[in-house]
Write an enzyme that holds these catalytic residues in place. Sequence first.
Site, short mmCIF file in Angstrom:
data_model
loop_
_atom_site.label_atom_id
_atom_site.label_comp_id
_atom_site.label_asym_id
_atom_site.label_seq_id
_atom_site.Cartn_x
_atom_site.Cartn_y
_atom_site.Cartn_z
N GLU A 192 0.83 -1.21 0.00
CA GLU A 192 0.00 0.00 0.00
C GLU A 192 0.86 1.25 0.00
O GLU A 192 0.73 2.13 0.87
CB GLU A 192 -0.95 -0.01 1.20
CG GLU A 192 -1.95 -1.15 1.14
CD GLU A 192 -3.04 -1.06 2.20
OE1 GLU A 192 -2.77 -0.51 3.28
OE2 GLU A 192 -4.15 -1.55 1.95
N GLU A 385 -5.58 -8.31 -1.35
CA GLU A 385 -6.26 -8.09 -0.06
C GLU A 385 -7.68 -7.66 -0.32
O GLU A 385 -7.92 -6.70 -1.07
CB GLU A 385 -5.61 -6.95 0.74
CG GLU A 385 -4.34 -7.27 1.44
CD GLU A 385 -3.87 -6.14 2.34
OE1 GLU A 385 -4.72 -5.43 2.93
OE2 GLU A 385 -2.64 -5.97 2.44
C1 BG6 Z 1 -4.51 -3.02 4.66
C2 BG6 Z 1 -3.16 -3.45 5.17
O1 BG6 Z 1 -4.54 -1.63 4.77
O2 BG6 Z 1 -5.63 -3.33 5.34
C3 BG6 Z 1 -3.21 -4.54 6.21
O3 BG6 Z 1 -2.29 -3.82 4.13
C4 BG6 Z 1 -4.38 -4.32 7.13
O4 BG6 Z 1 -1.98 -4.56 6.87
C5 BG6 Z 1 -5.67 -4.36 6.32
O5 BG6 Z 1 -4.46 -5.19 8.20
C6 BG6 Z 1 -6.91 -4.15 7.16
O6 BG6 Z 1 -6.77 -2.96 7.90
P1 BG6 Z 1 -6.93 -2.91 9.47
O7 BG6 Z 1 -6.36 -1.63 9.86
O8 BG6 Z 1 -8.38 -3.00 9.73
O9 BG6 Z 1 -6.17 -4.07 10.03
#
Ligand code: BG6
Length: 487
Positions: A192, A385
């Site tokens: 990211e 993701e």
């Molecule tokens: C993404 C990241 O922004 O979202 C992850 O690459 C992160 O590391 C995921 O865990 C979910 O975000 P969060 O802050 O809810 O864990």
Amino acid sequence: MYQNNPETFPKHFLWGGATAANQIEGAWNIDGKQLSDSGCIKGAGTGSIADTLDNATRQSLQEAIDDPSADNYPKRRGVDFYHHYQEDIKLIAKMGAKAFRISIAWSRIFPHGDEAQPNQAGLDFYRRVFQTMHEYGIEPVVTISHYEMPVGLTMKYNGWASRQAIDDFLRYAKTIIDAYHSQVKYWLTFNEINTGLTGFHETGATEEDLTTEDEKLQRRFQALHHQFVASSLATKYLHEVDPTCRMGCMLAKAITYPATPNPKDALAAQQENQLTLFFTDVQVRGEYPNYMNRYFADHNIHIKMATDDQMIIKKYPVDFISISYYHSDVTAAKEGQTGFASNCEHVHNDYLEETPWKWSIDPDGLRMSLNELWDRYQKPIFIVENGMGTTDKVGADGVVHDPYRIAYFRSHIKATKEAIKDGVSVIGYLVWAPIDMVSNSTSQMSKRYGLIYIDLHDDGSGTMKRTPKDSYYWFQRVIKSNGQELD
Ligand code: BG6
């Protein structure tokens, strides 16, 4: 010549799951590892990134370095993947995963970041992890830098704000490429990368010595420039060492809609979207786009570049684009303000449902994002993701029944399928996350993403027992049918 678009997911589609070292591994001070930036961030409770990750100072980091316990620092604990990796990979394999994304903790390989030689115990750990994945027929996907650098480098020269970070990163990247190129074919440089726009947690550079927003932006863009150069040089090296390997960039893709049909809102939304696409413009097209000259002028930003930097960025772009996608945003122009992307504010989208953490749920935004990236670059896209962070309740039968998570995944996988029918080349879809883990932004365990429940709680209590949720079995059917069975 016209031809029909595919009707569904391609044959070797990479279904699977994604994680990050700083959120799962634990073992923060074991086998030679030293602290990374992320291990110095306290739990935020229900706070947001701005309250925690991006407000680190040299003083808060020093206090963390002096604190020998994991009590206040959930990412030191993770979910102990370091000692559970065999069990976790076995469960992920039983789910049917074809690919599993992890990141390598830089501070496990170069504990303080500036050692001449790598830490052999760290190298051995990941070799065993990749070996285990291959034993189950799982393709590893590796992020070289996922929201962490050795805190030693932040303390020594303020992280990516310093050009020295390029050399230290390359020593680390070359070491792991040499060590694992025969085991790992898919690599990503910076997770990211566009979140570097908000500061410390991506750039590893603190900002307590700066007062104005533009001064902070100056530091962030300078740090990001160093990352662009480092990413291109790592890509160059990967291709030299092993032309069968592929390097991707990684973008937090959140599409921004205008709040109304008022052209002022539309312009504000366009500029916000450009601020995201800037990163892929550099990493895929190999050039700083013209619209950023306007932005830099408006914010008094002057990026220092070495003579060869632009040539390096142009010559060694990435092979594919990877994205995370969670939600979309809405923006409205602010009365009376001018200046690129400083003239807007986010507003609520009344058309969309939200997670308890107020992240909108917008599968159409994913379809649009995939189309937008494909139209702009014609490079394969890997969704590395996508998922829903929410609280889970263990049922009387000891299992989490999570229809909400299934509904989230179903709608986003359907949207991906639609994008493939639109003609977009999507090569894989990884859920965030196959296992529960510590949240990046809030350091909570209670903000759960996993398809496998882990008995660990915000206060650190729990047995660490792993138990598949309903969503695990649902995703197992999805993978088995290559995305045909979604109900
Ligand atoms: C993404 C990241 O922004 O979202 C992850 O690459 C992160 O590391 C995921 O865990 C979910 O975000 P969060 O802050 O809810 O864990």
